[in-house]
Design an enzyme around this catalytic site. Structure first.
Site, PDB file in Angstrom:
ATOM      1  N   ALA A 125      69.622  51.876  80.547  1.00  0.00           N
ATOM      2  CA  ALA A 125      69.186  51.249  81.281  1.00  0.00           C
ATOM      3  C   ALA A 125      68.209  50.760  81.065  1.00  0.00           C
ATOM      4  CB  ALA A 125      69.600  51.797  82.689  1.00  0.00           C
ATOM      5  N   GLY A 129      71.876  55.192  79.463  1.00  0.00           N
ATOM      6  CA  GLY A 129      73.105  54.419  79.518  1.00  0.00           C
ATOM      7  C   GLY A 129      73.883  54.023  78.358  1.00  0.00           C
ATOM      8  N   GLU A 156      76.219  56.995  77.422  1.00  0.00           N
ATOM      9  CA  GLU A 156      77.228  57.088  78.619  1.00  0.00           C
ATOM     10  C   GLU A 156      78.288  55.610  77.961  1.00  0.00           C
ATOM     11  OE1 GLU A 156      75.443  58.787  82.069  1.00  0.00           O
ATOM     12  OE2 GLU A 156      74.002  57.012  81.137  1.00  0.00           O
ATOM     13  N   GLU A 170      67.246  60.825  79.952  1.00  0.00           N
ATOM     14  CA  GLU A 170      66.878  60.328  81.398  1.00  0.00           C
ATOM     15  C   GLU A 170      65.906  61.423  81.412  1.00  0.00           C
ATOM     16  OE1 GLU A 170      70.865  58.329  80.338  1.00  0.00           O
ATOM     17  OE2 GLU A 170      69.616  60.264  79.792  1.00  0.00           O
TER      18      GLU A 170
END
Ligand code: T1G
Length: 700
Positions: free
Chosen positions: A61, A100, A103, A123
């Protein structure tokens, strides 16, 4: 320019992402991916491939978006769009698929990666947890134990390891896009199913409650006050017991609590601080960097050997100089022993060790260093000794060689003055153990040239260190501030505390180890010896060293003598309280006229940490550090300052500058200006209602 482009190759829709520098999943990228996947549903393509331009697949992210109002579409919407695609989607991974980004790949139906690629869910290193399905999908593919290791450690794994864990379906050596397109064609030809990770269920028998309890115990011990690591375990446990969508709801709830937490704010601050600290303010963009292909190390002791390993580890040849053949052999044997320990822990192969050792040579003759590109002097911590060494180096080293000193606090300008080329002299202060500690304090002397400083800062990154630039003063950034931390610890001890109380208070606050236990570990006699050559001004007021001096003069040097502030079992090294140490504390209090009184843990924590902050502010006033966040990088990478506190200056901003300043003023009123002179910068920020971060940004 759109960050997402699309074309059909061999009947496969190729969605290409291009959001430099690391394809972070920012708002524009999220929107672009959703539009591309949705549009492709209606075109002639038989399958889809998601691939990235630039140096890496999506590295997560966009961290700069955290703490700001969320913008739709969210990452979870991107994930759902890909997973629900009617056409199978292959992720084509190169570089690092992280957070992310990984993911997103786990939402694809198949994953193909270059053998040089790495994947991970880091993370936790930002005080977060995977918030887009990682805690639910990773265990479904890799199993609960492997997923817990991956997510609680936050460490990336190789493509081959990921393949062995079913996290990746195919690994190729090159031509990634071509390989991914032909893989997609192969799958489409075979009528392969849309393999949705969410449809995989985990056999509860493989993940009994005891397994999670075991992980909570291990991780809880290591996490020391951090909240995210334990929440990760709860999320993965939910992946076993709850249906996918309920697991995702729980993950999202925990993610949301983490992203708004002070811990994550602190760790995100450090993420950017560690990248900023490598930047030299005001340095011309075209400032040269000298090539460093060979290094000479003066001194083969603990520090010299550790420094040598850093360079050999990245393929740079090293020559260690020692005063005698015996001393040299001892130094080389120590290096071999250290590599042996790393091999025994499985962190290095025998072959890798031998490759590194082959790059490390030795000499007892300064002429042996006449051709090296960089020298790092790691000799005895004495100014005269270092000046003599630099005079010899000046005589033998080639023009343009970087002459660096690993001094911890000596005056780099006086060392440089012993040469005819002070512009080539710089401080490179490593932290012990030098082959492990990430921090490298680069000290810019008055005459150090921009090229010399730039080279030292760049070589830091080459040897996987985090650099921070400091000016010349006694102790530079770290040791100058740490001296205040230790002095205030001693004042709390002589003023009413006990070793146990002080260490527990600081551990509760987040320090991995209390200051007095650290002193016992490193040896109380080290600072005692240093005090013997220091001026009274450098030593500070007697009450701050009376106890350690008395302990050393009793032969209590710490763990190495079985006793210091504590007593240590000769066999197990187990630590226990020792009434003799308290007798010394009370005797020194009486000798120095200190009236002991009850002192709270909170007072200890505030005084010790605010002493750091106050001196940090003075270091900024003096221009010794470039920016407040550099000080945070120094303390979290060199002095075990808890990362979830973000470093001393970030912590001051989090507590509130006014509150910190007012407390320091009250300490001044209690203990006197000689000890607690409030920093002028702190006073200014308190009156202007500003933070160190704002002050730093204004000057960037
Ligand atoms: N967001 C924003 N900026 C980033 C970024 C990111 N994720 N990663 C890197 N940058 C910037 C960085 O600040 C620097 O900027 C430049 O890119 C180059 O980085 C929902 C919640 C990928 C291994 O934790 O580990 O996904 O200084 O110098 O050494 O579950 O960057 O040039 O202006 O580090 O080659 C999870 C973070 C996010 C990975 C490359 N992802 N990045 O290393 O370059 S949370 C991460 C890295 C998340 C989801 C959750 C490394 C790298 P500047 P660099 P590098």
């Amino acid at each position: 320019m759109s960050v997402v482009s699309y074309e059909i190759i061999d009947g496969v829709g190729v969605i290409r992402l291009n959001n430099p520098p690391v394809n972070a999943l920012s708002y524009a990228l999220r929107e672009g991916i959703i539009d591309a996947v949705n549009a492709a549903q209606a075109d002639a393509s038989r399958a889809l491939v998601i691939v990235c331009d630039g140096r890496t697949f999506v590295a997560g992210a966009d961290i700069t978006e955290f703490g700001k109002p969320a913008r739709e579409p969210s990452t979870t919407t991107v994930i759902a769009t890909i997973e629900q695609s009617a056409k199978l989607v292959v992720a084509a991974i190169h570089g690092t698929a992280l957070g992310g980004g990984f993911e997103l790949a786990l939402a694809c139906h198949y994953r193909c990666a270059l053998s040089s690629a790495k994947v991970g869910l880091p993370e936790v290193k930002l005080g977060l947890l995977p918030g887009a399905g990682g805690t639910q999908r990773a265990p479904r593919l890799a199993g609960v134990d492997a997923a817990l290791e991956l997510i609680t450690s936050g460490n990336a794994i190789s493509a081959s390891k990921a393949l062995s864990l079913n996290l990746i379906d195919r690994v190729v050596d090159d031509e990634l896009l071509a390989a991914a397109v032909s893989y997609a064609v192969e799958l489409a030809d075979a009528g392969a199913e849309l393999k949705k990770v969410r449809d995989i269920s985990i056999d509860p028998a493989t993940a009994p409650a005891e397994l999670f309890d075991k992980w909570r115990k291990t991780v809880g011990k290591k996490a020391r006050g951090q909240t995210a690591p334990l929440l990760i375990i709860d999320c993965v446990a939910a992946a076993v017991t709850l249906p996918m969508d309920e697991g995702l709801v729980q993950e999202r709830a925990h993610f949301t609590s983490c992203v708004s937490s002070p811990q994550s704010a602190a760790m995100r601050h450090l993420f950017f601080a560690e990248r900023a600290s490598a930047k030299i303010k005001g340095l011309a963009k075209d400032t040269a960097v000298r090539e460093v292909k060979s290094v000479g190390i003066i001194g083969g002791g603990t520090m010299g050997g550790g420094i040598a390993m850093n360079f050999a580890n990245v393929g740079i040849a090293v020559t260690i100089l020692e005063v005698s053949g015996e001393a040299l052999q001892r130094g080389l044997d120590l290096v071999r022993k250290n590599y042996g320990i790393t091999v025994s822990k499985g962190k290095l192969s025998e072959q890798q060790m031998n490759d590194c050792l082959a790059l490390i040579d030795g000499t007892t003759d300064y002429e042996g260093l006449c051709d090296v590109d960089m020298i790092i002097e790691a000799a005895f911590e004495n100014l005269e000794v270092k000046q003599q060494i630099f005079a010899k180096l000046d005589a033998v080293c080639k023009p343009g060689a970087i002459l660096a000193t690993n001094t911890s606090y000596q005056d780099v300008d006086q060392i440089a003055a012993a040469t005819s080329r002070p512009e080539d002299v710089v401080g490179m202060h490593f932290f012990s153990p030098a082959n492990v500690m990430k921090l490298l304090e680069v000290v810019r002397g008055e005459k150090s040239s921009p090229v010399t400083v730039n080279t030292a800062m760049k070589i830091a990154k080459t040897i996987n260190k985090i650099p921070a630039l400091a000016g010349v003063c006694y102790g530079f950034i770290g040791n100058r501030m740490f001296r205040n931390y230790i002095a205030e610890t001693q004042r709390c001890l002589i003023g009413g505390g006990t070793p146990e109380q002080i260490d527990n208070a600081m551990q509760q606050w987040g320090m991995a180890m209390g200051p007095l236990s650290v002193n016992d570990l490193s040896g109380i006699d080290i600072s005692y010896a240093a005090r013997q050559t220091q001026t009274q001004e450098q030593k500070g007021e007697p009450a701050c060293y009376a106890i350690p001096d008395a302990l050393v003069e009793m032969g209590r040097k710490g763990q190495k003598t079985g006793a210091g502030y504590y007593r240590y079992d000769a066999k197990t090294r187990a630590k226990s309280s020792d009434p003799i140490a308290m007798e010394v504390v009370e005797a020194m209090a009486a000798k120095h006229g200190v009236e002991r009184r009850p002192i709270s843990d909170e007072e200890i924590q505030n005084r010790v940490i605010y002493a750091l902050i106050n001196e940090g502010a003075k270091i900024l006033e003096d221009g010794i550090a470039q920016r407040p966040s550099d000080i945070d990088v120094v303390f979290t990478n060199g002095y075990a300052f808890p990362v979830f506190r973000g470093g001393p200056m970030h912590y001051a901003d989090a507590v509130g500058i006014k509150k910190v300043y007012d407390s320091i003023c009250s300490y001044r009123d209690q203990f006197g200006e000689a000890i607690w002179k409030p920093s002028a910068l702190l006073a200014q920020l308190a009156s202007e209602g500003k933070t160190f971060n704002q002050w730093g940004q204004e000057r960037e």
